[in-house]
Design an enzyme around this catalytic site. Structure first.
Site, PDB file in Angstrom:
ATOM      1  N   HIS A 140      32.049  -7.094  -7.122  1.00 19.75           N
ATOM      2  CA  HIS A 140      31.033  -7.539  -8.092  1.00 19.75           C
ATOM      3  C   HIS A 140      31.151  -9.042  -8.345  1.00 19.75           C
ATOM      4  O   HIS A 140      30.162  -9.761  -8.430  1.00 19.75           O
ATOM      5  CB  HIS A 140      31.179  -6.769  -9.414  1.00 19.75           C
ATOM      6  CG  HIS A 140      30.944  -5.295  -9.264  1.00 19.75           C
ATOM      7  ND1 HIS A 140      29.925  -4.782  -8.495  1.00 19.75           N
ATOM      8  CD2 HIS A 140      31.589  -4.217  -9.793  1.00 19.75           C
ATOM      9  CE1 HIS A 140      29.974  -3.462  -8.543  1.00 19.75           C
ATOM     10  NE2 HIS A 140      30.968  -3.095  -9.319  1.00 19.75           N
TER      11      HIS A 140
ATOM     12  N   ASP B  81      22.934  -4.437  -3.266  1.00 20.64           N
ATOM     13  CA  ASP B  81      23.800  -3.279  -3.068  1.00 20.64           C
ATOM     14  C   ASP B  81      24.939  -3.610  -2.095  1.00 20.64           C
ATOM     15  O   ASP B  81      24.797  -4.486  -1.238  1.00 20.64           O
ATOM     16  CB  ASP B  81      22.928  -2.133  -2.519  1.00 20.64           C
ATOM     17  CG  ASP B  81      23.592  -0.779  -2.696  1.00 20.64           C
ATOM     18  OD1 ASP B  81      24.615  -0.679  -3.387  1.00 20.64           O
ATOM     19  OD2 ASP B  81      23.068   0.201  -2.115  1.00 20.64           O
TER      20      ASP B  81
ATOM     21  N   LEU C  80      11.221 -21.668 -11.160  1.00 21.72           N
ATOM     22  CA  LEU C  80      11.480 -20.262 -10.841  1.00 21.72           C
ATOM     23  C   LEU C  80      11.730 -19.413 -12.097  1.00 21.72           C
ATOM     24  O   LEU C  80      12.521 -19.802 -12.957  1.00 21.72           O
ATOM     25  CB  LEU C  80      12.718 -20.179  -9.931  1.00 21.72           C
ATOM     26  CG  LEU C  80      13.208 -18.765  -9.572  1.00 21.72           C
ATOM     27  CD1 LEU C  80      12.306 -18.137  -8.524  1.00 21.72           C
ATOM     28  CD2 LEU C  80      14.649 -18.806  -9.057  1.00 21.72           C
TER      29      LEU C  80
HETATM   30  C1  V07 Z   1      26.089  -8.642 -11.727  1.00 19.61           C
HETATM   31  C2  V07 Z   1      26.771  -9.503  -9.466  1.00 19.61           C
HETATM   32  C3  V07 Z   1      25.677  -9.396  -8.438  1.00 19.61           C
HETATM   33  C4  V07 Z   1      25.775  -8.148  -7.609  1.00 19.61           C
HETATM   34  C5  V07 Z   1      25.320  -6.917  -8.317  1.00 19.61           C
HETATM   35  C6  V07 Z   1      26.222  -6.283  -9.349  1.00 19.61           C
HETATM   36  C7  V07 Z   1      27.194  -7.171 -10.029  1.00 19.61           C
HETATM   37  C8  V07 Z   1      24.684 -11.808 -12.289  1.00 19.61           C
HETATM   38  C9  V07 Z   1      24.398 -11.197 -13.493  1.00 19.61           C
HETATM   39  C10 V07 Z   1      23.628 -11.734 -14.606  1.00 19.61           C
HETATM   40  C11 V07 Z   1      22.854 -10.904 -15.405  1.00 19.61           C
HETATM   41  C12 V07 Z   1      22.085 -11.427 -16.454  1.00 19.61           C
HETATM   42  C13 V07 Z   1      22.108 -12.769 -16.682  1.00 19.61           C
HETATM   43  C14 V07 Z   1      22.866 -13.618 -15.896  1.00 19.61           C
HETATM   44  C15 V07 Z   1      23.623 -13.100 -14.868  1.00 19.61           C
HETATM   45  C16 V07 Z   1      24.944  -9.914 -13.376  1.00 19.61           C
HETATM   46  C17 V07 Z   1      25.504  -7.754 -13.878  1.00 19.61           C
HETATM   47  C18 V07 Z   1      26.085  -7.603 -12.646  1.00 19.61           C
HETATM   48  C19 V07 Z   1      25.504  -6.632 -14.856  1.00 19.61           C
HETATM   49  F1  V07 Z   1      21.364 -13.291 -17.685  1.00 19.61           F
HETATM   50  N1  V07 Z   1      25.346 -10.989 -11.510  1.00 19.61           N
HETATM   51  N2  V07 Z   1      25.511  -9.819 -12.138  1.00 19.61           N
HETATM   52  N3  V07 Z   1      24.926  -8.900 -14.254  1.00 19.61           N
HETATM   53  N4  V07 Z   1      26.680  -8.471 -10.472  1.00 19.61           N
END
Ligand code: V07
Length: 254
Positions: A51, A34, A145
């Site tokens: 983000h 968050d 992991l």
């Molecule tokens: C998202 C970056 C981290 C902070 C929180 C919100 C934004 C990595 C992924 C992801 C998801 C699935 C996957 C590989 C990477 C991601 C969303 C948002 C929607 F297989 N960061 N991140 N997905 N944020």
């Protein structure tokens, strides 16, 4: 900082770690990432910049968790409630799995990391699912992991789906209603193949679960920090691990 951590834990809960396990690394760490929007706002940047920066932190923490021997890392990337955000922000967020994996998938394969998805697949755009499914497929043989991304996840939605499946199986005579106990319910949840989290970390000062793993966090240690997710570092992660170990030692002693 983690000096500002707050937690609650009742004495004498059933799964208190024994003293000889007290220095152990938590098997399963779950994180509510968050504070990305607030980080951007403080810098006068658009929310999406937060983000994007948060995504870089994911990478560092995945590597660190793998290095210290954490077995499962669950990251709350997108909740069932996040669809209510402005459309352009949602569209940007749905591109992040691809952006992340385009760059990092070869390294995840190399680091023996196994990617998994937790959440309702419905409503996720096809391009997002394609990227995630490719990662799942390419890492399915890995034994290091487990990197479990919660995408379009909500704990109540998960429980609703489980109860519907259980009711269906009772109706079909697959199980009897008397046989429904904790382990049966756990086996219908999206985490059926995972241990419950030992440690929950939430960044950015909010002290709520926000519909995250309500069943699975029943006995977990909670660590809350004021640090915003884009500022979260390996150092902060290790402080949370040490706090977990200290608490485990204290509870092991009584
Ligand atoms: C998202 C970056 C981290 C902070 C929180 C919100 C934004 C990595 C992924 C992801 C998801 C699935 C996957 C590989 C990477 C991601 C969303 C948002 C929607 F297989 N960061 N991140 N997905 N944020």
């Amino acid at each position: 900082m983690f000096e500002k951590f707050t937690s609650w834990k009742k004495d004498k809960v059933p799964n208190v770690p024994k003293e000889n396990e007290s220095m152990s690394i938590p098997h399963h760490v779950a994180i509510i990432m968050d504070g990305n929007g607030r980080w951007a706002k403080q810098k006068g940047l658009p929310r999406v910049a937060g983000h994007r920066e948060g995504m870089k932190v994911v990478n560092k923490i995945v590597k660190k968790a793998n290095d210290i021997g954490v077995k499962v890392l669950t990251l709350y990337a997108f909740s069932t409630e996040n669809w209510k955000r402005p459309k352009p922000e949602v569209e940007f967020l749905m591109k992040l799995p691809e952006l992340y994996l385009d760059k990092e998938l070869p390294k995840l394969v190399e680091q023996n990391v196994k990617v998994q998805l937790m959440g309702r697949r419905e409503n996720l755009p096809e391009h997002t699912l394609r990227a995630v499914d490719t990662a799942i497929e390419q890492t399915k043989q890995n034994t290091g992991l487990i990197l479990n991304f919660a995408l379009n996840y909500g704990s109540r939605a998960e429980i609703i789906d489980a109860v519907q499946s259980i009711a269906k199986d009772v109706e079909a005579g697959v199980i009897s209603h008397e046989s429904i106990d904790e382990s049966v319910i756990a086996s219908y949840l999206m985490t059926k193949e995972l241990p419950d989290p030992d440690l929950l970390i939430r960044t950015s000062g909010e002290m709520r679960l926000s519909n995250f793993m309500l069943w699975q966090l029943a006995y977990s240690e909670f660590c809350f920090t004021d640090v915003l997710w884009p500022d979260f570092s390996e150092k902060h992660f290790m402080e949370a691990i040490h706090m977990y170990q200290q608490r485990a030692r204290r509870y092991g002693g009584v």
